[in-house]
Write an enzyme that holds these catalytic residues in place. Structure first.
Site, short mmCIF file in Angstrom:
data_model
loop_
_atom_site.label_atom_id
_atom_site.label_comp_id
_atom_site.label_asym_id
_atom_site.label_seq_id
_atom_site.Cartn_x
_atom_site.Cartn_y
_atom_site.Cartn_z
CB SER A 37 -0.97 -0.09 1.04
OG SER A 37 -0.20 -0.26 2.40
N GLY A 75 -2.22 -4.15 0.84
CA GLY A 75 -2.05 -5.21 1.53
C GLY A 75 -1.36 -6.51 1.21
CG ASN A 104 0.92 -5.38 4.46
OD1 ASN A 104 0.30 -4.51 5.13
ND2 ASN A 104 0.81 -5.02 3.08
CG ASP A 185 -4.06 4.59 8.19
OD1 ASP A 185 -3.08 5.34 8.27
OD2 ASP A 185 -4.21 4.05 7.25
CG HIS A 188 -1.62 3.31 4.73
ND1 HIS A 188 -2.87 2.84 5.57
CD2 HIS A 188 -1.14 2.46 3.88
CE1 HIS A 188 -3.00 1.78 5.20
NE2 HIS A 188 -1.85 1.25 4.31
#
Length: 210
Positions: A37, A75, A104, A185, A188
């Site tokens: 991402s 992801g 991830n 969040d 990111h």
């Protein structure tokens, strides 16, 4: 008769022109960014992401010399990336692969040995496809424990040394931990951080273009 000759002449010129431009296009080096991402530009407009900014910078410094392909998927894990890579290499035939995966895996607590194994296989496949490779490393937040974080970071160093490729130890350097550069969040990078990501990676990219 004169008109027909003129038409043939124009057609020949057009054909030659197409050949020239086609050859020029074929000479452009392909750079494939293969990440998650962070490189896919999650939460951003495509024009804001660091990969798009990379194309702009290359166009300014080396006009029409490089084509950047973004094969990143939000992801994505190293296992998923490994599964997709053979087709991506066959499709884009990159001269340079920028590998940005593993974050991830770390966030999900995957064993560092698996991360190292998958990264190594991706580096091997890329080199077998005659591509240069740059590895963009990641780090895991300290709440995962010192032992895990250290082993995770070591995975990048081990594979980069084994396959003799350049490693940027921490792609998020100067961004991680700074809430002003992160999306809501806090995972990111936001639009303000994209130029920093590019600046972190660009010296490695530029040295591999020579």
């Amino acid at each position: 008769m004169q008109n027909n000759k003129h038409k043939v002449y124009v057609s020949v010129l057009a054909f030659i022109g197409m050949g020239i431009f086609g050859t020029h296009e074929a000479m452009a080096k392909t750079i494939m960014v293969y990440g998650d991402s962070i490189s896919a530009g999650y939460g951003l407009n495509p024009q804001q992401g660091w990969v798009h900014l990379l194309q702009k910078r290359l166009d300014q410094q080396y006009p029409k010399k490089h084509k950047v392909v973004n094969a990143s998927v939000s992801g994505e894990t190293t296992s998923g990336g490994l599964a997709r890579l053979p087709l991506a290499l066959k499709t884009y035939r990159p001269d340079l692969v920028i590998l940005e995966l593993g974050g991830n895996d770390g966030l999900r607590g995957q064993p560092p040995q698996i991360v190292q194994q998958n990264l190594g296989k991706m580096l091997q496949l890329s080199q077998q496809a005659h591509a240069k490779v740059i590895l963009l490393g990641m780090k895991i937040p300290p709440n995962y424990g010192t032992a895990y974080s250290s082993a995770f970071e070591q995975s990048y160093r081990v594979v980069s040394q084994k396959y003799k490729i350049q490693l940027l130890p921490f792609f998020m350097q100067g961004i991680a931990g700074n809430n002003q550069l992160m999306q809501k969040d806090l995972v990111h990078p936001n639009a303000k951080a994209q130029g920093i990501l590019l600046d972190n990676a660009y010296p490695f990219i530029r040295s591999n273009l020579k």
